[in-house]
Design a protein around this motif. Structure first.
Motif, PDB file in Angstrom:
ATOM      1  N   ALA A  25     -37.328  70.969  28.042  1.00  0.00           N
ATOM      2  CA  ALA A  25     -36.606  72.125  27.506  1.00  0.00           C
ATOM      3  C   ALA A  25     -35.113  71.843  27.422  1.00  0.00           C
ATOM      4  CB  ALA A  25     -36.864  73.349  28.389  1.00  0.00           C
ATOM      5  N   PHE A  26     -34.561  71.180  28.438  1.00  0.00           N
ATOM      6  CA  PHE A  26     -33.133  70.853  28.444  1.00  0.00           C
ATOM      7  C   PHE A  26     -32.800  69.875  27.325  1.00  0.00           C
ATOM      8  CE2 PHE A  26     -29.409  68.542  30.282  1.00  0.00           C
ATOM      9  CZ  PHE A  26     -28.532  69.610  30.255  1.00  0.00           C
ATOM     10  N   ALA A  27     -33.660  68.861  27.141  1.00  0.00           N
ATOM     11  CA  ALA A  27     -33.425  67.874  26.082  1.00  0.00           C
ATOM     12  C   ALA A  27     -33.502  68.535  24.709  1.00  0.00           C
ATOM     13  CB  ALA A  27     -34.446  66.740  26.190  1.00  0.00           C
ATOM     14  N   MET A  28     -34.474  69.437  24.533  1.00  0.00           N
ATOM     15  CA  MET A  28     -34.610  70.134  23.252  1.00  0.00           C
ATOM     16  C   MET A  28     -33.405  71.029  22.965  1.00  0.00           C
ATOM     17  SD  MET A  28     -38.632  71.228  23.238  1.00  0.00           S
ATOM     18  CE  MET A  28     -39.943  70.010  23.091  1.00  0.00           C
ATOM     19  N   LEU A  67     -36.823  67.017  17.550  1.00  0.00           N
ATOM     20  CA  LEU A  67     -37.639  68.143  17.996  1.00  0.00           C
ATOM     21  C   LEU A  67     -39.122  67.787  17.906  1.00  0.00           C
ATOM     22  CD1 LEU A  67     -37.605  71.082  18.973  1.00  0.00           C
ATOM     23  CD2 LEU A  67     -37.801  71.784  16.575  1.00  0.00           C
ATOM     24  N   LEU A  68     -39.506  67.146  16.813  1.00  0.00           N
ATOM     25  CA  LEU A  68     -40.889  66.707  16.670  1.00  0.00           C
ATOM     26  C   LEU A  68     -41.232  65.645  17.711  1.00  0.00           C
ATOM     27  CD1 LEU A  68     -41.188  66.473  12.771  1.00  0.00           C
ATOM     28  CD2 LEU A  68     -42.430  68.042  14.269  1.00  0.00           C
ATOM     29  N   THR A  69     -40.315  64.711  17.917  1.00  0.00           N
ATOM     30  CA  THR A  69     -40.551  63.648  18.900  1.00  0.00           C
ATOM     31  C   THR A  69     -40.768  64.221  20.292  1.00  0.00           C
ATOM     32  OG1 THR A  69     -39.176  62.100  17.637  1.00  0.00           O
ATOM     33  CG2 THR A  69     -39.588  61.556  19.930  1.00  0.00           C
ATOM     34  N   LEU A  70     -39.886  65.115  20.693  1.00  0.00           N
ATOM     35  CA  LEU A  70     -39.996  65.722  22.021  1.00  0.00           C
ATOM     36  C   LEU A  70     -41.222  66.623  22.127  1.00  0.00           C
ATOM     37  CD1 LEU A  70     -36.229  66.530  22.636  1.00  0.00           C
ATOM     38  CD2 LEU A  70     -37.616  64.872  23.900  1.00  0.00           C
ATOM     39  N   GLY A  71     -41.529  67.344  21.051  1.00  0.00           N
ATOM     40  CA  GLY A  71     -42.703  68.204  21.075  1.00  0.00           C
ATOM     41  C   GLY A  71     -43.986  67.412  21.227  1.00  0.00           C
ATOM     42  N   ILE A  72     -44.096  66.315  20.495  1.00  0.00           N
ATOM     43  CA  ILE A  72     -45.275  65.457  20.595  1.00  0.00           C
ATOM     44  C   ILE A  72     -45.364  64.839  21.987  1.00  0.00           C
ATOM     45  CG2 ILE A  72     -46.303  63.308  19.760  1.00  0.00           C
ATOM     46  CD1 ILE A  72     -45.149  64.034  16.988  1.00  0.00           C
ATOM     47  N   ALA A  73     -44.234  64.400  22.516  1.00  0.00           N
ATOM     48  CA  ALA A  73     -44.206  63.798  23.854  1.00  0.00           C
ATOM     49  C   ALA A  73     -44.621  64.808  24.914  1.00  0.00           C
ATOM     50  CB  ALA A  73     -42.806  63.260  24.143  1.00  0.00           C
ATOM     51  N   TRP A  74     -44.104  66.029  24.815  1.00  0.00           N
ATOM     52  CA  TRP A  74     -44.454  67.070  25.783  1.00  0.00           C
ATOM     53  C   TRP A  74     -45.944  67.398  25.720  1.00  0.00           C
ATOM     54  CZ3 TRP A  74     -46.319  72.113  25.203  1.00  0.00           C
ATOM     55  CH2 TRP A  74     -46.311  72.891  26.373  1.00  0.00           C
ATOM     56  N   ASN A  75     -46.462  67.535  24.505  1.00  0.00           N
ATOM     57  CA  ASN A  75     -47.892  67.818  24.347  1.00  0.00           C
ATOM     58  C   ASN A  75     -48.753  66.695  24.899  1.00  0.00           C
ATOM     59  OD1 ASN A  75     -48.872  70.353  22.840  1.00  0.00           O
ATOM     60  ND2 ASN A  75     -47.016  69.799  21.717  1.00  0.00           N
ATOM     61  N   VAL A 101     -36.598  58.583  30.374  1.00  0.00           N
ATOM     62  CA  VAL A 101     -36.563  58.202  28.958  1.00  0.00           C
ATOM     63  C   VAL A 101     -36.344  59.435  28.085  1.00  0.00           C
ATOM     64  CG1 VAL A 101     -37.896  57.217  27.057  1.00  0.00           C
ATOM     65  CG2 VAL A 101     -38.020  56.187  29.334  1.00  0.00           C
ATOM     66  N   VAL A 102     -36.981  60.545  28.462  1.00  0.00           N
ATOM     67  CA  VAL A 102     -36.828  61.788  27.710  1.00  0.00           C
ATOM     68  C   VAL A 102     -35.375  62.247  27.707  1.00  0.00           C
ATOM     69  CG1 VAL A 102     -37.433  64.243  27.645  1.00  0.00           C
ATOM     70  CG2 VAL A 102     -39.202  62.531  28.053  1.00  0.00           C
ATOM     71  N   THR A 103     -34.696  62.101  28.842  1.00  0.00           N
ATOM     72  CA  THR A 103     -33.298  62.537  28.922  1.00  0.00           C
ATOM     73  C   THR A 103     -32.373  61.704  28.045  1.00  0.00           C
ATOM     74  OG1 THR A 103     -32.805  61.113  30.846  1.00  0.00           O
ATOM     75  CG2 THR A 103     -33.632  63.340  31.298  1.00  0.00           C
ATOM     76  N   MET A 104     -32.862  60.563  27.546  1.00  0.00           N
ATOM     77  CA  MET A 104     -32.052  59.714  26.676  1.00  0.00           C
ATOM     78  C   MET A 104     -32.080  60.179  25.221  1.00  0.00           C
ATOM     79  SD  MET A 104     -33.292  56.062  28.277  1.00  0.00           S
ATOM     80  CE  MET A 104     -32.694  55.131  26.865  1.00  0.00           C
ATOM     81  N   TYR A 105     -33.028  61.062  24.882  1.00  0.00           N
ATOM     82  CA  TYR A 105     -33.152  61.491  23.490  1.00  0.00           C
ATOM     83  C   TYR A 105     -31.901  62.186  22.947  1.00  0.00           C
ATOM     84  CZ  TYR A 105     -37.980  60.127  22.640  1.00  0.00           C
ATOM     85  OH  TYR A 105     -39.122  59.391  22.429  1.00  0.00           O
ATOM     86  N   PRO A 106     -31.238  63.061  23.716  1.00  0.00           N
ATOM     87  CA  PRO A 106     -30.010  63.660  23.176  1.00  0.00           C
ATOM     88  C   PRO A 106     -28.968  62.613  22.776  1.00  0.00           C
ATOM     89  CG  PRO A 106     -30.772  64.943  25.036  1.00  0.00           C
ATOM     90  CD  PRO A 106     -31.633  63.703  24.986  1.00  0.00           C
ATOM     91  N   PHE A 107     -28.858  61.535  23.573  1.00  0.00           N
ATOM     92  CA  PHE A 107     -27.893  60.476  23.226  1.00  0.00           C
ATOM     93  C   PHE A 107     -28.319  59.743  21.960  1.00  0.00           C
ATOM     94  CE2 PHE A 107     -27.131  55.876  23.304  1.00  0.00           C
ATOM     95  CZ  PHE A 107     -25.752  55.874  23.138  1.00  0.00           C
ATOM     96  N   SER A 108     -29.589  59.309  21.908  1.00  0.00           N
ATOM     97  CA  SER A 108     -30.034  58.556  20.730  1.00  0.00           C
ATOM     98  C   SER A 108     -30.021  59.434  19.479  1.00  0.00           C
ATOM     99  CB  SER A 108     -31.435  57.971  20.970  1.00  0.00           C
ATOM    100  OG  SER A 108     -32.382  58.986  21.200  1.00  0.00           O
ATOM    101  N   THR A 109     -30.272  60.729  19.657  1.00  0.00           N
ATOM    102  CA  THR A 109     -30.204  61.655  18.526  1.00  0.00           C
ATOM    103  C   THR A 109     -28.769  61.792  18.034  1.00  0.00           C
ATOM    104  OG1 THR A 109     -32.086  62.929  19.353  1.00  0.00           O
ATOM    105  CG2 THR A 109     -30.656  64.026  17.758  1.00  0.00           C
ATOM    106  N   SER A 110     -27.823  61.943  18.967  1.00  0.00           N
ATOM    107  CA  SER A 110     -26.414  62.065  18.614  1.00  0.00           C
ATOM    108  C   SER A 110     -25.920  60.803  17.909  1.00  0.00           C
ATOM    109  CB  SER A 110     -25.583  62.329  19.868  1.00  0.00           C
ATOM    110  OG  SER A 110     -24.206  62.426  19.560  1.00  0.00           O
TER     111      SER A 110
END
Length: 216
Positions: A25-28, A67-75, A101-110
Motif C-alpha cells: 500500500a505504501f509503495a502504491m 500500479l499493475l506491477t505492484l497489483g500483480i505482485a500483491w495478488n 524489492v517491492v520498496t524499490m519500485y517507487p525509485f525505479s518508477t521515478s
C-alpha cells in the motif's frame, strides 16, 4: 530442558500478510506522487492547461505500469500465502527480502518517469521486476521444500507457480529487449502483458492460460 531460540522459530502468517499489505500500500501510494499537478504560474488558459496535462502523459504511463506491477505482485503473494500453513524464521526473512524489492519500485518508477526515453532507466525498472520474480519464487520453493504448506494445498501448486513465474519473466524480458527499438514500444508491450495477467484478457494462448491461477 532449557528453551532455545530455534524452538521459537514459528512466525505468524497473519503478521507477514499484514506487513506485506502495508508495504504494498505504501509503495502504491508513493508512485502516484510522480504525477504532479502542473505549475499554475505559466498557465493562464485552457489550452495551456491542456498542454501541461499532455506533458504529464509519460508519468501517467509509468504510474499505470507500476500500479499493475505492484497489483500483480500483491495478488501473487496473497494467492500463495493462503496455501502456507506455518512459517519459520527462514521463510520470514525470504518474505522480507521480497518486500525489500517491492520498496524499490517507487525509485525505479521515478527513474523511468524522469528518463523514459533512456534504455538504462528501463533496464533498472526491468531489473526490479526480475528481482521480485526471484525472491517470490525463492520463497515458494523454500516453503514447498520445508513442508510449510497446508494439507489442502494443491499437489501441483509449486509447478503451476513456477510455470507462471517463468512465462511472466520471459514476457517481461522480451518486452525489455524491445527497448532496442523504442522504450515506448517496450513499455507498451510490458503493460499489455500485465493487463493479461491482471484481467485475464487477450488471446487464448494455451501456455499462458495454464499459468493463470487465483484470478478472483
Amino acid at each position: 530442558m532449557s528453551l532455545t531460540y530455534h524452538q521459537l522459530r514459528e512466525r505468524s502468517l497473519v503478521r507477514i500478510a499484514g506487513l506485506s499489505d502495508g508495504v504494498f500500500a505504501f509503495a502504491m501510494t508513493l508512485i502516484v506522487f510522480e504525477v504532479q499537478v502542473p505549475d499554475p504560474g505559466p498557465i493562464s488558459s485552457e489550452g495551456q492547461l491542456a498542454s501541461a496535462l499532455a506533458a504529464l502523459a509519460p508519468r501517467f504511463v509509468t504510474y499505470l505500469l507500476s500500479l499493475l506491477t505492484l497489483g500483480i505482485a500483491w495478488n501473487a503473494q496473497q494467492t500463495f500465502l493462503q496455501y502456507v500453513g506455518t512459517a519459520d524464521r527462514a521463510f520470514t526473512w525470504l518474505q522480507l527480502a521480497m518486500l525489500a524489492v517491492v520498496t524499490m519500485y517507487p525509485f525505479s518508477t521515478s527513474l523511468l518517469a524522469e528518463f523514459i526515453t533512456f534504455r538504462l532507466a528501463l533496464a533498472v525498472y526491468w531489473l526490479n521486476i526480475v528481482l521480485f520474480g526471484i525472491t517470490f519464487f525463492w520463497g515458494v520453493a523454500y516453503a514447498s521444500k520445508a513442508r510449510l504448506l497446508t494439507d489442502d494445498a494443491p499437489r501441483g501448486l509449486f509447478a503451476v507457480i513456477r510455470r507462471r513465474v517463468v512465462v511472466a519473466q520471459s514476457l517481461y524480458a522480451f518486452g525489455a529487449l524491445l527497448a532496442v527499438f523504442s522504450t515506448y514500444l517496450s513499455i507498451a508491450f510490458i503493460v499489455l502483458a500485465q493487463l493479461y495477467y491482471a484481467l485475464a484478457l487477450g488471446p487464448r494462448i494455451p501456455l499462458l492460460r495454464r499459468t493463470v491461477i487465483g484470478r478472483s
